[in-house]
Design a protein around this motif. Sequence first.
Motif, mmCIF file in Angstrom:
data_model
loop_
_atom_site.group_PDB
_atom_site.id
_atom_site.type_symbol
_atom_site.label_atom_id
_atom_site.label_comp_id
_atom_site.label_asym_id
_atom_site.label_seq_id
_atom_site.Cartn_x
_atom_site.Cartn_y
_atom_site.Cartn_z
ATOM 1 N N VAL A 37 41.666 53.210 46.517
ATOM 2 C CA VAL A 37 42.450 51.976 46.562
ATOM 3 C C VAL A 37 41.848 50.942 45.615
ATOM 4 N N ASN A 38 40.516 50.868 45.579
ATOM 5 C CA ASN A 38 39.848 49.932 44.672
ATOM 6 C C ASN A 38 40.133 50.272 43.212
ATOM 7 N N GLY A 39 40.138 51.568 42.904
ATOM 8 C CA GLY A 39 40.414 52.011 41.538
ATOM 9 C C GLY A 39 41.819 51.618 41.097
ATOM 10 N N ILE A 40 42.786 51.802 41.994
ATOM 11 C CA ILE A 40 44.166 51.407 41.696
ATOM 12 C C ILE A 40 44.245 49.899 41.498
ATOM 13 N N GLY A 41 43.519 49.174 42.323
ATOM 14 C CA GLY A 41 43.514 47.717 42.216
ATOM 15 C C GLY A 41 42.958 47.250 40.880
ATOM 16 N N ILE A 42 41.840 47.830 40.459
ATOM 17 C CA ILE A 42 41.237 47.473 39.163
ATOM 18 C C ILE A 42 42.183 47.821 38.021
ATOM 19 N N TYR A 43 42.809 48.993 38.117
ATOM 20 C CA TYR A 43 43.758 49.452 37.088
ATOM 21 C C TYR A 43 44.919 48.463 36.952
ATOM 22 N N ASN A 44 45.571 48.130 38.067
ATOM 23 C CA ASN A 44 46.743 47.251 38.038
ATOM 24 C C ASN A 44 46.389 45.839 37.566
ATOM 25 N N PHE A 45 45.254 45.316 38.060
ATOM 26 C CA PHE A 45 44.856 43.974 37.652
ATOM 27 C C PHE A 45 44.563 43.930 36.157
ATOM 28 N N SER A 46 43.834 44.913 35.663
ATOM 29 C CA SER A 46 43.448 44.939 34.250
ATOM 30 C C SER A 46 44.672 45.054 33.345
ATOM 31 N N ASN A 47 45.604 45.902 33.739
ATOM 32 C CA ASN A 47 46.824 46.087 32.953
ATOM 33 C C ASN A 47 47.635 44.796 32.896
ATOM 34 N N THR A 48 47.776 44.130 34.052
ATOM 35 C CA THR A 48 48.510 42.867 34.107
ATOM 36 C C THR A 48 47.807 41.794 33.291
ATOM 37 N N TYR A 49 46.484 41.729 33.412
ATOM 38 C CA TYR A 49 45.700 40.712 32.718
ATOM 39 C C TYR A 49 45.831 40.847 31.208
#
Length: 485
Positions: A37-49
Amino acid sequence: MRKKSLVVNAFLNGLRSVLNILFPLITFPYVTRVLSVNGIGIYNFSNTYVGYFVLIAGLGISTYAVREGAKYRDDIKKISNFSSQIFSINIYSTIIAYLLLLLSLIVFKNLNNYISCILIFSLQILFTTLGTEWIYIIYEDYSYITIRSIIFKVISIFFLFIFVRKPTDYLVYAGISVFAGVGSNILNFIHARQICSIKFVNNINWRYHLKPILVIFATSVAITIYMSADTTMLGIMKSDYDVGIYSTSVKIYTIIATLLGAISTVTIPRLAMLYGKKRFKEYKKILSELINTLNVFVLPGTVGLIMLSKDIVLIIAGEKYLPAVNSLQLISLAMIFSNFSMIFNQCVLIPAKRENKSLRNTIVTALINIILNVVFIPYLSYNGTALSTTIAEFMVMFMNGWSGRDIIKDVVFSRRILKNIYTSVLGCLGIILICSLCSISYTSLVLRTVMSVILSVGIYMAILVLVKNEIIMSYMDKLKKRKLF
Protein backbone atom coordinates in the motif's frame (compact mmCIF):
# COMPACT_ATOMS: atom_id res chain seq x y z
CA MET A 1 1.66 16.18 -49.10
CA ARG A 2 -1.28 13.80 -49.55
CA LYS A 3 -4.43 14.91 -47.75
CA LYS A 4 -5.03 12.83 -44.65
CA SER A 5 -8.35 11.10 -43.93
CA LEU A 6 -10.15 12.76 -41.03
CA VAL A 7 -12.10 9.56 -40.37
CA VAL A 8 -8.96 7.40 -40.19
CA ASN A 9 -7.23 10.04 -38.05
CA ALA A 10 -10.21 10.16 -35.69
CA PHE A 11 -10.06 6.38 -35.29
CA LEU A 12 -6.29 6.36 -34.71
CA ASN A 13 -6.39 9.25 -32.25
CA GLY A 14 -9.33 7.70 -30.43
CA LEU A 15 -7.50 4.39 -30.24
CA ARG A 16 -4.38 6.05 -28.83
CA SER A 17 -6.39 8.04 -26.28
CA VAL A 18 -8.34 4.99 -25.12
CA LEU A 19 -5.14 2.97 -24.81
CA ASN A 20 -3.69 5.69 -22.57
CA ILE A 21 -6.68 5.14 -20.29
CA LEU A 22 -6.83 1.34 -20.62
CA PHE A 23 -3.14 0.78 -19.80
CA PRO A 24 -3.51 1.75 -16.12
CA LEU A 25 -6.88 -0.04 -15.97
CA ILE A 26 -5.23 -3.26 -17.16
CA THR A 27 -2.15 -2.98 -14.98
CA PHE A 28 -3.66 -1.54 -11.79
CA PRO A 29 -5.44 -4.73 -10.58
CA TYR A 30 -2.10 -6.57 -10.82
CA VAL A 31 0.12 -3.97 -9.17
CA THR A 32 -2.32 -3.39 -6.29
CA ARG A 33 -1.96 -7.06 -5.41
CA VAL A 34 1.82 -7.18 -5.85
CA LEU A 35 2.98 -3.84 -4.46
CA SER A 36 2.54 -2.68 -0.89
CA VAL A 37 0.00 0.00 0.00
CA ASN A 38 2.89 2.35 0.80
CA GLY A 39 4.50 1.60 -2.55
CA ILE A 40 1.29 2.43 -4.40
CA GLY A 41 0.99 5.61 -2.38
CA ILE A 42 4.53 6.74 -3.24
CA TYR A 43 3.95 5.87 -6.91
CA ASN A 44 0.67 7.83 -7.19
CA PHE A 45 1.95 10.85 -5.26
CA SER A 46 5.16 11.06 -7.30
CA ASN A 47 3.32 10.75 -10.60
CA THR A 48 0.83 13.47 -9.63
CA TYR A 49 3.59 15.73 -8.29
CA VAL A 50 5.68 15.51 -11.46
CA GLY A 51 2.53 16.17 -13.51
CA TYR A 52 2.58 19.81 -12.40
CA PHE A 53 6.11 20.25 -13.76
CA VAL A 54 5.16 18.51 -17.01
CA LEU A 55 2.47 21.18 -17.31
CA ILE A 56 5.05 23.94 -16.74
CA ALA A 57 7.40 22.46 -19.34
CA GLY A 58 4.53 22.16 -21.84
CA LEU A 59 3.70 25.86 -21.37
CA GLY A 60 0.73 25.70 -23.77
CA ILE A 61 3.23 25.29 -26.60
CA SER A 62 1.48 22.36 -28.30
CA THR A 63 -1.84 24.20 -28.79
CA TYR A 64 -0.06 27.32 -30.01
CA ALA A 65 2.23 25.35 -32.33
CA VAL A 66 -0.70 23.61 -34.03
CA ARG A 67 -2.53 26.90 -34.55
CA GLU A 68 0.43 28.81 -35.97
CA GLY A 69 2.27 25.96 -37.64
CA ALA A 70 -0.72 24.66 -39.59
CA LYS A 71 -0.61 27.62 -41.98
CA TYR A 72 3.08 27.01 -42.74
CA ARG A 73 2.93 23.28 -43.38
CA ASP A 74 3.03 23.63 -47.17
CA ASP A 75 6.24 25.68 -47.01
CA ILE A 76 9.16 23.54 -45.79
CA LYS A 77 11.42 26.55 -45.14
CA LYS A 78 8.85 28.41 -43.04
CA ILE A 79 7.71 25.36 -41.09
CA SER A 80 11.32 24.39 -40.35
CA ASN A 81 12.12 27.86 -39.03
CA PHE A 82 8.88 27.96 -37.01
CA SER A 83 9.37 24.44 -35.60
CA SER A 84 12.95 25.16 -34.56
CA GLN A 85 11.87 28.29 -32.69
CA ILE A 86 9.00 26.49 -30.92
CA PHE A 87 11.24 23.55 -30.04
CA SER A 88 13.83 25.93 -28.62
CA ILE A 89 11.22 27.71 -26.49
CA ASN A 90 10.13 24.28 -25.26
CA ILE A 91 13.72 23.45 -24.31
CA TYR A 92 13.92 26.62 -22.21
CA SER A 93 10.60 25.86 -20.48
CA THR A 94 11.83 22.30 -19.83
CA ILE A 95 15.00 23.59 -18.17
CA ILE A 96 12.90 25.93 -16.00
CA ALA A 97 10.60 23.03 -15.04
CA TYR A 98 13.58 20.89 -14.00
CA LEU A 99 15.11 23.73 -11.98
CA LEU A 100 11.82 24.30 -10.15
CA LEU A 101 11.46 20.57 -9.53
CA LEU A 102 14.98 20.26 -8.08
CA LEU A 103 14.43 23.39 -5.98
CA SER A 104 11.23 21.93 -4.54
CA LEU A 105 13.05 18.70 -3.64
CA ILE A 106 15.68 20.73 -1.77
CA VAL A 107 13.23 23.04 0.02
CA PHE A 108 10.53 20.53 0.99
CA LYS A 109 12.26 18.00 3.24
CA ASN A 110 9.10 15.91 3.55
CA LEU A 111 9.62 14.86 -0.09
CA ASN A 112 12.73 12.87 0.83
CA ASN A 113 10.87 9.55 0.77
CA TYR A 114 9.64 10.28 -2.74
CA ILE A 115 12.85 11.57 -4.37
CA SER A 116 13.81 8.38 -6.23
CA CYS A 117 10.33 7.87 -7.63
CA ILE A 118 9.93 11.56 -8.50
CA LEU A 119 13.24 11.56 -10.39
CA ILE A 120 12.13 8.53 -12.42
CA PHE A 121 8.83 10.18 -13.30
CA SER A 122 10.67 13.41 -14.13
CA LEU A 123 11.93 11.72 -17.30
CA GLN A 124 8.43 12.43 -18.63
CA ILE A 125 9.30 16.12 -18.77
CA LEU A 126 12.24 15.62 -21.13
CA PHE A 127 10.62 12.91 -23.24
CA THR A 128 7.43 14.95 -23.71
CA THR A 129 9.47 17.86 -25.04
CA LEU A 130 11.51 15.63 -27.34
CA GLY A 131 8.35 13.94 -28.60
CA THR A 132 7.33 17.11 -30.53
CA GLU A 133 3.89 15.59 -31.11
CA TRP A 134 2.63 18.95 -32.31
CA ILE A 135 4.56 18.43 -35.55
CA TYR A 136 2.61 15.25 -36.24
CA ILE A 137 -0.66 17.00 -35.38
CA ILE A 138 0.17 19.88 -37.72
CA TYR A 139 0.67 17.39 -40.56
CA GLU A 140 -2.26 15.21 -39.38
CA ASP A 141 0.08 12.23 -39.21
CA TYR A 142 -1.46 10.13 -36.44
CA SER A 143 -0.49 6.72 -37.79
CA TYR A 144 3.20 6.97 -36.84
CA ILE A 145 2.74 8.07 -33.23
CA THR A 146 -0.24 5.74 -32.69
CA ILE A 147 1.47 2.57 -33.92
CA ARG A 148 4.62 3.23 -31.87
CA SER A 149 2.58 4.13 -28.81
CA ILE A 150 0.72 0.81 -29.06
CA ILE A 151 3.97 -1.15 -29.46
CA PHE A 152 5.55 0.48 -26.41
CA LYS A 153 2.46 -0.12 -24.27
CA VAL A 154 2.29 -3.80 -25.23
CA ILE A 155 6.00 -4.22 -24.44
CA SER A 156 5.45 -2.44 -21.12
CA ILE A 157 2.74 -4.89 -20.07
CA PHE A 158 5.19 -7.77 -20.60
CA PHE A 159 7.85 -5.88 -18.62
CA LEU A 160 5.34 -5.34 -15.82
CA PHE A 161 4.57 -9.03 -15.35
CA ILE A 162 8.25 -9.99 -15.65
CA PHE A 163 9.94 -7.38 -13.45
CA VAL A 164 7.29 -6.25 -10.94
CA ARG A 165 7.12 -9.26 -8.62
CA LYS A 166 7.45 -8.02 -5.03
CA PRO A 167 6.13 -5.19 -2.79
CA THR A 168 9.32 -3.10 -3.12
CA ASP A 169 9.21 -2.97 -6.95
CA TYR A 170 7.29 0.31 -7.13
CA LEU A 171 10.34 2.08 -8.62
CA VAL A 172 10.47 -0.51 -11.38
CA TYR A 173 6.76 0.04 -11.98
CA ALA A 174 7.37 3.79 -12.21
CA GLY A 175 10.08 3.24 -14.82
CA ILE A 176 7.82 0.94 -16.84
CA SER A 177 5.01 3.51 -16.68
CA VAL A 178 7.33 6.19 -18.07
CA PHE A 179 8.46 3.78 -20.80
CA ALA A 180 4.83 3.05 -21.71
CA GLY A 181 3.74 6.68 -21.69
CA VAL A 182 6.58 8.57 -23.36
CA GLY A 183 9.24 6.02 -24.32
CA SER A 184 8.28 6.16 -28.00
CA ASN A 185 8.89 9.92 -28.01
CA ILE A 186 12.59 9.36 -28.74
CA LEU A 187 11.64 7.68 -32.01
CA ASN A 188 9.06 10.43 -32.65
CA PHE A 189 11.77 13.08 -32.36
CA ILE A 190 14.10 11.26 -34.75
CA HIS A 191 11.31 10.75 -37.29
CA ALA A 192 10.05 14.36 -36.94
CA ARG A 193 13.33 15.59 -38.40
CA GLN A 194 12.40 13.78 -41.61
CA ILE A 195 9.24 15.87 -41.83
CA CYS A 196 11.02 19.20 -41.41
CA SER A 197 14.33 20.53 -40.16
CA ILE A 198 14.07 20.98 -36.40
CA LYS A 199 16.95 22.06 -34.19
CA PHE A 200 17.79 24.25 -31.22
CA VAL A 201 18.22 27.90 -32.25
CA ASN A 202 19.02 31.13 -30.42
CA ASN A 203 17.28 33.40 -32.92
CA ILE A 204 13.75 33.30 -31.44
CA ASN A 205 11.04 35.86 -32.07
CA TRP A 206 10.08 36.08 -28.39
CA ARG A 207 7.84 39.12 -28.84
CA TYR A 208 5.65 37.31 -31.36
CA HIS A 209 5.45 33.90 -29.67
CA LEU A 210 5.58 34.48 -25.91
CA LYS A 211 2.33 36.33 -25.16
CA PRO A 212 -0.09 33.88 -26.84
CA ILE A 213 1.87 30.92 -25.42
CA LEU A 214 1.57 32.28 -21.88
CA VAL A 215 -2.15 33.01 -22.31
CA ILE A 216 -2.76 29.46 -23.54
CA PHE A 217 -0.64 28.16 -20.64
CA ALA A 218 -2.72 30.16 -18.17
CA THR A 219 -5.84 28.64 -19.72
CA SER A 220 -4.37 25.13 -19.28
CA VAL A 221 -3.64 25.87 -15.62
CA ALA A 222 -7.18 27.17 -15.10
CA ILE A 223 -8.62 24.04 -16.76
CA THR A 224 -6.44 21.82 -14.54
CA ILE A 225 -7.65 23.66 -11.44
CA TYR A 226 -11.34 23.48 -12.27
CA MET A 227 -11.11 19.85 -13.44
CA SER A 228 -9.50 18.78 -10.17
CA ALA A 229 -11.44 21.13 -7.89
CA ASP A 230 -14.51 18.89 -7.76
CA THR A 231 -12.66 15.84 -6.43
CA THR A 232 -10.55 17.94 -4.06
CA MET A 233 -13.56 19.75 -2.59
CA LEU A 234 -15.53 16.51 -2.31
CA GLY A 235 -12.65 14.96 -0.35
CA ILE A 236 -12.42 17.97 1.97
CA MET A 237 -16.16 18.36 2.55
CA LYS A 238 -17.14 14.68 2.64
CA SER A 239 -15.11 11.44 2.86
CA ASP A 240 -12.82 9.07 0.98
CA TYR A 241 -15.88 6.90 0.28
CA ASP A 242 -17.62 9.75 -1.55
CA VAL A 243 -14.45 10.45 -3.57
CA GLY A 244 -14.20 6.76 -4.49
CA ILE A 245 -17.79 6.68 -5.75
CA TYR A 246 -17.39 9.87 -7.75
CA SER A 247 -14.00 8.79 -9.15
CA THR A 248 -15.63 5.64 -10.52
CA SER A 249 -18.23 7.73 -12.36
CA VAL A 250 -15.54 10.02 -13.75
CA LYS A 251 -13.35 7.11 -14.89
CA ILE A 252 -16.20 5.53 -16.88
CA TYR A 253 -17.27 8.90 -18.28
CA THR A 254 -13.69 9.76 -19.30
CA ILE A 255 -13.27 6.60 -21.38
CA ILE A 256 -16.36 7.35 -23.49
CA ALA A 257 -15.73 11.11 -23.66
CA THR A 258 -12.12 10.60 -24.75
CA LEU A 259 -13.14 8.32 -27.60
CA LEU A 260 -15.80 10.74 -28.85
CA GLY A 261 -13.48 13.74 -28.39
CA ALA A 262 -11.03 12.20 -30.86
CA ILE A 263 -13.42 13.18 -33.67
CA SER A 264 -12.86 16.90 -33.06
CA THR A 265 -9.21 16.69 -32.00
CA VAL A 266 -7.98 15.48 -35.39
CA THR A 267 -9.83 18.28 -37.18
CA ILE A 268 -8.11 21.08 -35.25
CA PRO A 269 -4.96 21.37 -37.43
CA ARG A 270 -6.92 21.46 -40.68
CA LEU A 271 -9.30 24.12 -39.39
CA ALA A 272 -6.34 26.13 -38.02
CA MET A 273 -4.65 25.90 -41.41
CA LEU A 274 -7.75 27.02 -43.32
CA TYR A 275 -8.46 29.91 -40.95
CA GLY A 276 -4.82 30.98 -40.93
CA LYS A 277 -4.79 31.10 -44.74
CA LYS A 278 -8.13 32.97 -44.71
CA ARG A 279 -9.87 30.20 -46.65
CA PHE A 280 -13.07 30.89 -44.73
CA LYS A 281 -15.48 29.12 -47.08
CA GLU A 282 -13.58 25.84 -46.73
CA TYR A 283 -13.14 26.48 -43.01
CA LYS A 284 -16.89 26.80 -42.42
CA LYS A 285 -17.60 23.76 -44.56
CA ILE A 286 -15.26 21.57 -42.48
CA LEU A 287 -16.56 23.13 -39.24
CA SER A 288 -20.14 22.35 -40.29
CA GLU A 289 -19.20 18.74 -41.09
CA LEU A 290 -17.44 18.42 -37.74
CA ILE A 291 -20.45 19.71 -35.76
CA ASN A 292 -22.82 17.47 -37.72
CA THR A 293 -20.59 14.43 -37.21
CA LEU A 294 -20.26 15.15 -33.50
CA ASN A 295 -24.04 15.41 -33.22
CA VAL A 296 -24.45 12.00 -34.81
CA PHE A 297 -22.06 10.29 -32.37
CA VAL A 298 -22.13 12.31 -29.13
CA LEU A 299 -25.90 12.43 -28.66
CA PRO A 300 -26.41 8.63 -28.88
CA GLY A 301 -23.23 8.05 -26.86
CA THR A 302 -24.62 10.20 -24.06
CA VAL A 303 -28.09 8.63 -24.15
CA GLY A 304 -26.63 5.12 -24.28
CA LEU A 305 -24.35 5.79 -21.31
CA ILE A 306 -27.28 7.13 -19.28
CA MET A 307 -29.49 4.14 -20.12
CA LEU A 308 -26.76 1.54 -19.44
CA SER A 309 -25.09 3.29 -16.50
CA LYS A 310 -26.16 0.70 -13.93
CA ASP A 311 -24.99 -2.27 -16.00
CA ILE A 312 -21.70 -0.57 -16.86
CA VAL A 313 -20.96 0.24 -13.22
CA LEU A 314 -21.72 -3.37 -12.24
CA ILE A 315 -19.44 -4.77 -14.95
CA ILE A 316 -16.51 -2.41 -14.37
CA ALA A 317 -16.62 -1.78 -10.63
CA GLY A 318 -19.05 -4.20 -8.97
CA GLU A 319 -22.07 -3.92 -6.68
CA LYS A 320 -20.34 -1.90 -3.96
CA TYR A 321 -20.02 0.98 -6.46
CA LEU A 322 -23.73 1.05 -7.42
CA PRO A 323 -24.20 4.47 -5.74
CA ALA A 324 -22.09 5.80 -8.65
CA VAL A 325 -24.97 5.23 -11.09
CA ASN A 326 -26.77 8.52 -10.42
CA SER A 327 -23.58 10.61 -10.55
CA LEU A 328 -22.58 8.84 -13.79
CA GLN A 329 -25.95 9.67 -15.35
CA LEU A 330 -25.63 13.31 -14.30
CA ILE A 331 -22.07 13.73 -15.53
CA SER A 332 -22.89 11.95 -18.81
CA LEU A 333 -24.77 15.08 -19.90
CA ALA A 334 -21.49 16.99 -19.57
CA MET A 335 -20.18 14.95 -22.49
CA ILE A 336 -22.37 16.90 -24.90
CA PHE A 337 -21.36 20.28 -23.50
CA SER A 338 -17.63 19.51 -23.15
CA ASN A 339 -17.30 18.27 -26.74
CA PHE A 340 -18.97 21.32 -28.22
CA SER A 341 -17.07 23.59 -25.85
CA MET A 342 -13.87 22.04 -27.20
CA ILE A 343 -14.96 22.77 -30.78
CA PHE A 344 -15.78 26.40 -30.01
CA ASN A 345 -12.48 26.81 -28.16
CA GLN A 346 -9.91 24.80 -30.11
CA CYS A 347 -11.48 25.08 -33.57
CA VAL A 348 -12.83 28.64 -33.41
CA LEU A 349 -11.35 30.85 -30.68
CA ILE A 350 -7.75 29.57 -30.85
CA PRO A 351 -7.44 29.72 -34.68
CA ALA A 352 -9.01 33.21 -34.55
CA LYS A 353 -6.35 34.24 -32.00
CA ARG A 354 -8.93 34.88 -29.28
CA GLU A 355 -7.06 32.99 -26.57
CA ASN A 356 -7.68 35.90 -24.17
CA LYS A 357 -11.42 35.22 -24.34
CA SER A 358 -10.77 31.51 -23.90
CA LEU A 359 -8.78 32.25 -20.73
CA ARG A 360 -11.50 34.54 -19.39
CA ASN A 361 -14.20 31.92 -20.03
CA THR A 362 -12.16 29.19 -18.33
CA ILE A 363 -11.49 31.31 -15.23
CA VAL A 364 -15.17 32.27 -14.92
CA THR A 365 -16.14 28.59 -15.30
CA ALA A 366 -13.65 27.56 -12.63
CA LEU A 367 -15.15 30.07 -10.19
CA ILE A 368 -18.71 28.97 -11.03
CA ASN A 369 -17.72 25.33 -10.54
CA ILE A 370 -16.20 26.03 -7.12
CA ILE A 371 -19.27 27.99 -5.98
CA LEU A 372 -21.64 25.28 -7.18
CA ASN A 373 -19.62 22.62 -5.37
CA VAL A 374 -19.82 24.62 -2.14
CA VAL A 375 -23.60 24.80 -2.54
CA PHE A 376 -24.35 21.25 -3.73
CA ILE A 377 -21.81 18.97 -2.01
CA PRO A 378 -23.18 19.36 1.57
CA TYR A 379 -26.61 18.18 0.41
CA LEU A 380 -25.97 15.95 -2.59
CA SER A 381 -22.39 14.71 -2.01
CA TYR A 382 -20.96 13.06 -5.18
CA ASN A 383 -24.21 13.67 -7.07
CA GLY A 384 -23.81 17.36 -6.30
CA THR A 385 -20.26 17.28 -7.65
CA ALA A 386 -21.45 15.64 -10.87
CA LEU A 387 -24.23 18.22 -11.21
CA SER A 388 -21.75 21.07 -10.63
CA THR A 389 -19.44 19.71 -13.33
CA THR A 390 -22.29 19.38 -15.82
CA ILE A 391 -23.52 22.93 -15.21
CA ALA A 392 -19.95 24.27 -15.46
CA GLU A 393 -19.40 22.47 -18.77
CA PHE A 394 -22.63 23.97 -20.11
CA MET A 395 -21.52 27.44 -19.01
CA VAL A 396 -18.11 27.22 -20.68
CA MET A 397 -19.71 25.85 -23.86
CA PHE A 398 -22.13 28.78 -23.94
CA MET A 399 -19.42 31.37 -23.23
CA ASN A 400 -17.02 29.94 -25.82
CA GLY A 401 -19.82 29.84 -28.38
CA TRP A 402 -20.82 33.42 -27.56
CA SER A 403 -17.21 34.59 -27.85
CA GLY A 404 -17.03 33.19 -31.38
CA ARG A 405 -20.63 33.93 -32.40
CA ASP A 406 -19.63 36.10 -35.35
CA ILE A 407 -17.77 33.12 -36.82
CA ILE A 408 -20.12 30.24 -36.01
CA LYS A 409 -23.59 31.81 -36.04
CA ASP A 410 -24.42 31.00 -39.65
CA VAL A 411 -22.95 27.50 -39.19
CA VAL A 412 -24.51 26.44 -35.88
CA PHE A 413 -27.98 27.78 -36.66
CA SER A 414 -28.08 26.62 -40.27
CA ARG A 415 -31.05 24.55 -41.41
CA ARG A 416 -28.66 21.73 -42.23
CA ILE A 417 -27.37 21.36 -38.66
CA LEU A 418 -30.79 21.85 -37.02
CA LYS A 419 -32.20 19.08 -39.22
CA ASN A 420 -29.25 16.85 -38.33
CA ILE A 421 -29.89 17.40 -34.60
CA TYR A 422 -33.58 16.57 -35.09
CA THR A 423 -32.81 13.26 -36.86
CA SER A 424 -30.23 12.34 -34.20
CA VAL A 425 -32.79 12.94 -31.45
CA LEU A 426 -35.23 10.63 -33.25
CA GLY A 427 -32.51 7.98 -33.35
CA CYS A 428 -31.87 8.45 -29.61
CA LEU A 429 -35.54 7.70 -28.91
CA GLY A 430 -34.94 4.33 -30.55
CA ILE A 431 -31.96 3.74 -28.22
CA ILE A 432 -34.12 4.49 -25.17
CA LEU A 433 -36.76 2.01 -26.40
CA ILE A 434 -34.23 -0.76 -27.11
CA CYS A 435 -32.42 -0.39 -23.77
CA SER A 436 -35.73 -0.41 -21.90
CA LEU A 437 -36.85 -3.59 -23.68
CA CYS A 438 -33.51 -5.31 -23.10
CA SER A 439 -33.61 -4.47 -19.38
CA ILE A 440 -36.80 -6.55 -19.00
CA SER A 441 -35.92 -9.25 -21.55
CA TYR A 442 -32.48 -10.44 -20.39
CA THR A 443 -31.48 -11.53 -16.89
CA SER A 444 -27.78 -12.01 -17.68
CA LEU A 445 -25.89 -8.78 -16.99
CA VAL A 446 -23.28 -9.20 -19.74
CA LEU A 447 -25.77 -10.49 -22.33
CA ARG A 448 -28.16 -7.64 -21.52
CA THR A 449 -25.43 -5.05 -21.96
CA VAL A 450 -24.05 -6.55 -25.17
CA MET A 451 -27.49 -6.91 -26.76
CA SER A 452 -28.45 -3.40 -25.68
CA VAL A 453 -25.37 -1.96 -27.39
CA ILE A 454 -25.70 -4.02 -30.59
CA LEU A 455 -29.44 -3.46 -31.00
CA SER A 456 -29.16 0.23 -30.06
CA VAL A 457 -26.54 0.81 -32.74
CA GLY A 458 -28.73 -1.06 -35.22
CA ILE A 459 -31.94 0.84 -34.46
CA TYR A 460 -30.11 4.19 -34.36
CA MET A 461 -28.49 3.64 -37.74
CA ALA A 462 -31.77 2.34 -39.21
CA ILE A 463 -33.68 5.42 -38.06
CA LEU A 464 -31.00 7.77 -39.41
CA VAL A 465 -31.05 6.01 -42.77
CA LEU A 466 -34.86 6.06 -42.80
CA VAL A 467 -34.98 9.83 -42.19
CA LYS A 468 -32.01 10.32 -44.57
CA ASN A 469 -29.58 11.85 -42.08
CA GLU A 470 -27.02 13.72 -44.16
CA ILE A 471 -23.90 12.49 -42.33
CA ILE A 472 -24.89 8.83 -42.33
CA MET A 473 -25.93 8.96 -45.99
CA SER A 474 -22.62 10.57 -46.97
CA TYR A 475 -20.67 7.92 -45.05
CA MET A 476 -22.64 5.19 -46.77
CA ASP A 477 -21.87 6.71 -50.16
CA LYS A 478 -18.16 6.87 -49.30
CA LEU A 479 -18.16 3.29 -48.07
CA LYS A 480 -19.77 2.19 -51.30
CA LYS A 481 -16.97 3.92 -53.16
CA ARG A 482 -14.47 2.59 -50.56
CA LYS A 483 -13.32 6.13 -49.98
CA LEU A 484 -13.36 8.25 -46.82
CA PHE A 485 -12.86 12.04 -46.37
